[in-house]
Design an enzyme around this catalytic site. Structure first.
Site, PDB file in Angstrom:
ATOM      1  N   ASP A   1      25.783 -15.230  25.799  1.00  0.00           N
ATOM      2  CA  ASP A   1      26.799 -14.694  26.716  1.00  0.00           C
ATOM      3  C   ASP A   1      28.131 -14.480  25.990  1.00  0.00           C
ATOM      4  O   ASP A   1      29.014 -13.784  26.501  1.00  0.00           O
ATOM      5  CB  ASP A   1      27.057 -15.694  27.854  1.00  0.00           C
TER       6      ASP A   1
ATOM      7  N   GLN B   1      24.178 -19.112  34.363  1.00  0.00           N
ATOM      8  CA  GLN B   1      24.770 -18.100  35.244  1.00  0.00           C
ATOM      9  C   GLN B   1      26.000 -18.682  35.945  1.00  0.00           C
ATOM     10  O   GLN B   1      25.954 -19.776  36.502  1.00  0.00           O
ATOM     11  CB  GLN B   1      23.718 -17.636  36.267  1.00  0.00           C
TER      12      GLN B   1
ATOM     13  N   LYS C   1      18.002  -9.712  34.720  1.00  0.00           N
ATOM     14  CA  LYS C   1      17.928 -10.163  33.321  1.00  0.00           C
ATOM     15  C   LYS C   1      16.486 -10.490  32.936  1.00  0.00           C
ATOM     16  O   LYS C   1      16.035 -10.146  31.844  1.00  0.00           O
ATOM     17  CB  LYS C   1      18.854 -11.371  33.112  1.00  0.00           C
TER      18      LYS C   1
HETATM   19  N1  GUN Z   1      28.451 -14.138  36.129  1.00  0.00           N
HETATM   20  C1  GUN Z   1      28.939 -12.876  36.190  1.00  0.00           C
HETATM   21  N2  GUN Z   1      28.735 -12.254  35.018  1.00  0.00           N
HETATM   22  C2  GUN Z   1      28.119 -13.144  34.206  1.00  0.00           C
HETATM   23  C3  GUN Z   1      27.647 -13.074  32.868  1.00  0.00           C
HETATM   24  O1  GUN Z   1      27.765 -12.074  32.157  1.00  0.00           O
HETATM   25  N3  GUN Z   1      27.041 -14.200  32.393  1.00  0.00           N
HETATM   26  C4  GUN Z   1      26.917 -15.317  33.134  1.00  0.00           C
HETATM   27  N4  GUN Z   1      26.335 -16.388  32.565  1.00  0.00           N
HETATM   28  N5  GUN Z   1      27.352 -15.418  34.377  1.00  0.00           N
HETATM   29  C5  GUN Z   1      27.935 -14.325  34.913  1.00  0.00           C
END
Ligand code: GUN
Length: 294
Positions: free
Chosen positions: A119, A96, A52
């Site tokens: 998200d 996350q 990211k």
């Molecule tokens: N863990 C697995 N996929 C995601 C996601 O798209 N966003 C976040 N914040 N955590 C994750």
């Protein structure tokens, strides 16, 4: 059979986003800023987070990463979220997941200002998505919609079967594909762990979306000839021939299923890269206040 190249489409969209950012900067605007909160050192979370951060660089965004050890308290996390909610330089942020067990994940998600929830996990964004209002869409379903759109795949009137009912993939992709829109207008069936004889449903699918997290679950006999198959699985399986000791494995038995399909996404290089680019897209929407004003 055509392989859907998520890597190529995601690279293209990142370039488009970077061009938008340059326009914003040239007009004297602020560089979009995505912040991320990472707790602990889980391999998967570390690797998602570094992808990211890298994608932010490619899009011309500012990014910042706030790290905590596993023993962080819920209150410390909530205090951090409160700061990010009020930081006018931060356009959007993510926490996350998964979080350590002593932390209430839902409480954390709901503490995020929905206007910065890139998200798309906050109940306001989830609810708005389900009734077809502008919102931050959760990244994986949003990435799948972008792939269907960019490949010009007809969805109207098609039977879409989704395997998996998670809040971040199965439910939102089912909502999006049943909406009166393009892509959309599908008849949607959702199968899950309590569905008997899943193959009876998947064999009827014009579009099959596998999002259950079981490597190789979808076999050739479960797929109709000419189907579009979207593989959301990203399970790490042991592979001693790799330096890392593992490889990513999808929910679809690609080698045997692919010859039957009209379109199929590979793993890796299909849905995965699109998930990251959707987050970048949401960050640009947040920075340009295209969904909510702050
Ligand atoms: N863990 C697995 N996929 C995601 C996601 O798209 N966003 C976040 N914040 N955590 C994750």
């Amino acid at each position: 059979m055509q392989i859907i190249d998520g890597k190529q489409i995601s690279a293209q969209i990142k370039q488009e986003i970077a061009a938008e950012v340059e326009k914003i900067i040239a007009a004297g605007g602020k560089r979009p800023h995505l912040a991320g909160v990472l707790v602990g050192h889980d391999g998967g979370s570390e690797s998602y987070m570094s992808s990211k951060v890298k994608a932010c660089e490619q899009c011309g965004f500012k990014s910042s990463l706030i790290r905590f050890e596993e023993d962080v308290t819920e209150q410390q996390l909530l205090d951090t979220i409160d700061k990010l909610n009020h930081d006018s330089d931060v356009d959007g942020f993510i926490v996350q997941l998964p979080l350590p067990r002593h932390i209430n994940e839902q409480r954390v998600i709901e503490a995020i200002d929905y206007r910065k929830d890139v998200d798309g996990f906050h109940p306001i964004n989830v609810g708005r998505l389900s009734i077809g209002l502008p919102c931050f869409r959760s990244a994986t379903p949003s990435g799948i919609m972008m792939l269907l759109e960019r490949y010009g795949i007809e969805t109207r009137g098609k039977h879409c079967v989704v395997i998996g009912r998670s809040n971040i993939v199965g439910k939102p992709i089912a909502s999006l594909l049943m909406q009166k829109s393009t892509p959309g207008n599908c008849t949607v069936t959702v199968c899950h762990s309590a569905t008997p004889n899943i193959a009876d449903y998947t064999r009827q699918a014009d579009i099959l979306i596998a999002a259950l997290g079981k490597p190789g679950f979808v076999t050739a006999d479960m797929v109709k000839d000419g189907a579009v198959v979207i593989d959301v699985g990203t399970t790490r399986v042991q592979d001693d021939t790799r330096k890392s000791g593992w490889r990513l494995c999808g929910d679809v038995d690609f080698d045997h299923v692919a010859p039957r399909c009209s379109f199929i996404t590979p793993v890796p290089g299909g849905v995965g890269p699109m998930t990251i680019v959707s987050l970048m897209h949401n960050t640009l929407l947040a920075a340009t206040r295209q969904i909510y004003s702050l």
